[in-house]
Design a protein around this motif. Structure first.
Motif, short mmCIF file in Angstrom:
data_model
loop_
_atom_site.label_atom_id
_atom_site.label_comp_id
_atom_site.label_asym_id
_atom_site.label_seq_id
_atom_site.Cartn_x
_atom_site.Cartn_y
_atom_site.Cartn_z
N ILE A 4 1.14 -1.17 0.03
CA ILE A 4 -0.05 0.00 0.08
C ILE A 4 0.75 1.34 -0.03
N MET A 5 0.95 1.98 -1.07
CA MET A 5 1.56 3.25 -0.96
C MET A 5 1.03 4.16 -0.26
N TYR A 6 1.99 5.11 0.53
CA TYR A 6 1.33 6.40 1.05
C TYR A 6 1.56 7.44 0.35
N GLY A 7 0.50 8.31 0.15
CA GLY A 7 0.58 9.62 -0.29
C GLY A 7 0.17 10.73 0.52
N HIS A 8 0.47 12.01 -0.07
CA HIS A 8 0.33 13.03 0.88
C HIS A 8 0.13 14.59 -0.20
N GLN A 9 -0.77 15.04 0.03
CA GLN A 9 -1.31 16.29 -0.74
C GLN A 9 -0.43 17.51 -0.64
N ASP A 10 0.16 17.94 -1.63
CA ASP A 10 0.81 19.02 -1.93
C ASP A 10 2.24 19.07 -1.05
N ALA A 41 5.26 7.81 -1.24
CA ALA A 41 5.46 7.40 -2.64
C ALA A 41 4.56 7.95 -3.93
N VAL A 42 3.18 8.40 -3.18
CA VAL A 42 2.26 9.33 -4.25
C VAL A 42 2.26 10.71 -3.62
N TYR A 43 2.42 11.80 -4.67
CA TYR A 43 2.53 13.17 -4.39
C TYR A 43 0.96 13.76 -4.96
N GLY A 44 0.34 14.28 -4.05
CA GLY A 44 -0.84 14.75 -4.98
C GLY A 44 -1.04 16.36 -4.90
N LEU A 45 -1.58 16.89 -6.02
CA LEU A 45 -1.60 18.33 -6.51
C LEU A 45 -3.12 18.41 -7.16
N ASP A 46 -3.46 19.81 -7.07
CA ASP A 46 -4.67 20.00 -7.57
C ASP A 46 -4.67 21.27 -8.65
N GLU A 87 -8.77 9.93 -0.71
CA GLU A 87 -8.50 11.13 0.16
C GLU A 87 -8.84 10.52 1.59
N THR A 88 -8.07 10.82 2.50
CA THR A 88 -8.39 10.54 3.95
C THR A 88 -7.59 11.40 5.00
N GLY A 89 -7.72 11.14 5.91
CA GLY A 89 -6.97 11.80 7.12
C GLY A 89 -7.76 12.22 8.33
N HIS A 90 -7.01 12.70 9.42
CA HIS A 90 -7.45 13.13 10.63
C HIS A 90 -6.91 14.59 10.78
N GLU A 91 -7.80 15.51 10.69
CA GLU A 91 -7.54 17.12 10.89
C GLU A 91 -6.88 17.01 12.27
N GLY A 92 -5.51 17.74 12.22
CA GLY A 92 -4.77 17.96 13.40
C GLY A 92 -4.33 16.71 14.07
N ARG A 107 -3.43 17.78 2.97
CA ARG A 107 -2.29 18.52 2.91
C ARG A 107 -2.13 18.99 4.44
N ASN A 108 -0.99 19.78 4.36
CA ASN A 108 -0.51 20.46 5.69
C ASN A 108 -0.60 21.93 5.47
N ALA A 109 -1.48 22.64 5.72
CA ALA A 109 -1.76 24.18 5.48
C ALA A 109 -0.70 24.90 6.00
N CYS A 110 -0.15 25.91 5.43
CA CYS A 110 0.96 26.78 6.16
C CYS A 110 0.51 28.07 6.58
N ASP A 111 -0.88 28.19 6.37
CA ASP A 111 -1.47 29.67 6.80
C ASP A 111 -1.44 29.68 8.00
N ASP A 112 -1.03 30.85 8.46
CA ASP A 112 -1.38 31.15 10.12
C ASP A 112 -2.64 30.95 10.65
N ASN A 113 -3.51 31.14 9.96
CA ASN A 113 -4.88 30.91 10.60
C ASN A 113 -5.52 29.60 10.44
#
Length: 364
Positions: free
Chosen positions: A45-51, A82-87, A296-301, A328-334
């Protein structure tokens, strides 16, 4: 498609190669499908991450960057996803940056760099609303899909959007000019009604026609033979198998089936929703001879310190999942809480390392 047995050595070689050099007639998409099939047969099972290469929890790619090496995933696990997601959201408008402020030139270059590392690239698309001028989440009209189909008032306008997207996908090439393969995932989460192409915003026939028009233009007219076409409903609406199948555009178009499902702090509910979606998707994939993925999946925070090995992995380990992509891992301060992969010091970082070390899970 029938999944073919392959040795462990061949499976690893498949991930880090650019296809089979002995088969010159094979398209980039066919080569990628062969790689995915082989890895599934080995139970990987390949692991992927957006952006992943564009920004992280506390950093953003420099405007003058020429290398694509910084990554929260790499900083934590010592390996790239292994997998790189973009939009592609925004490409339709001719913007310099996508909807998440990623420069399209850097997106192209980072996708090519990831491919050279031996990775796989997947693109989703959140195009703006061509009828109202709003964003992809503007659901104020149920006539948008009808308006872009042949004979609709926005058809010609929308075809320029497909042209812009095709130009970008066709620009993803190696140094010798060869197209790199891409998992292409438009019109996703259609079983919900939060996008203008969603369940209550168009008929089944209109949704299928949108897919057919997209495919005919990109493949038959533009000749993009590097696209692996992915169909991915939202898991929350997959109450019965018929919901998954209702708007499926057809075996001749789709190569891979998956679903999107996110985790709240109700981990039992997440597990139940995921297993239901996995069961439905697996049965459908087997019936239609398609690969499957958790698109797509994930646990925010990442509030559970062992979310990776005690929540996610046990759910998916017994299914033929080709890849699982966290958001994704947002980099915005808010948006400091909006991350789905750990970074050094985050409370699930050690568990993520343990997850990456599992024999079944594949990173780069």
């Amino acid at each position: 498609m029938n999944l073919k047995p392959i040795s462990i050595i061949a499976a690893v070689a498949a991930l880090i190669s650019c296809g089979n050099p002995e088969d010159a007639a094979q398209t980039p998409a066919e080569a990628l499908l062969d790689r995915l099939e082989g890895l599934v047969e080995e139970g990987k099972i390949m692991y992927g991450h957006q952006d992943d290469l564009m920004y992280g929890h506390s950093w953003k790619l420099a405007e003058d960057a020429s290398e694509y090496v910084q990554s929260d995933v790499f900083a934590t696990a010592g390996q790239y996803p292994a997998v790189y997601g973009l939009d592609l959201g925004g490409i339709e408008m001719g913007w310099k940056e996508n909807l998440d402020k990623n420069n399209f030139d850097h997106m192209r270059a980072s996708a090519i760099a990831h491919h050279k590392r031996g990775g796989i690239v997947t693109f989703s698309w959140h195009p703006r609303n061509p009828l109202t001028g709003g964003d992809a989440w503007d659901v104020s009209s149920d006539q948008v899909v009808a308006s872009v189909l042949p004979g609709g008032e926005k058809h010609e306008y929308f075809m320029t959007w497909l042209s812009n997207a095709s130009d970008f996908l066709g620009s993803l090439r190696t140094d010798d000019g060869e197209l790199i393969p891409v998992i292409w995932r438009p019109w996703h989460e259609h079983t919900g009604s939060w996008f203008w192409w969603g369940q209550r915003l168009c008929t089944t026939e209109q949704y299928k026609a949108l897919w057919q028009m997209t495919y005919d233009y990109m493949v038959n007219e533009r000749g993009l033979n590097n696209l692996v076409w992915a169909y991915s409903p939202g898991a929350g609406e997959l109450t019965v198998p018929e919901v998954f199948a209702e708007r499926y555009p057809g075996d001749e178009i789709i190569d891979l089936v998956g679903f999107d499902c996110y985790c709240s702090t109700n981990y039992e509910r997440y597990a139940a929703s995921m297993k239901n979606a996995l069961d439905i998707t697996k049965a459908f994939a087997e019936e239609h001879g398609k690969l499957m993925a958790i698109t797509e999946t994930g646990h925010e925070g990442l509030k559970h310190p062992k979310w990776w090995t005690e929540v996610l992995y046990p759910i998916m380990k017994d299914y033929p999942v080709s890849y699982v992509l966290t958001w994704r891992n947002a980099c915005d301060d808010n948006m400091q809480h909006h991350f789905y992969a750990p970074f050094p010091g985050q409370e699930s970082a050690d568990d993520f390392k343990a997850f990456a070390a599992l024999d079944q899970i594949m990173f780069l």
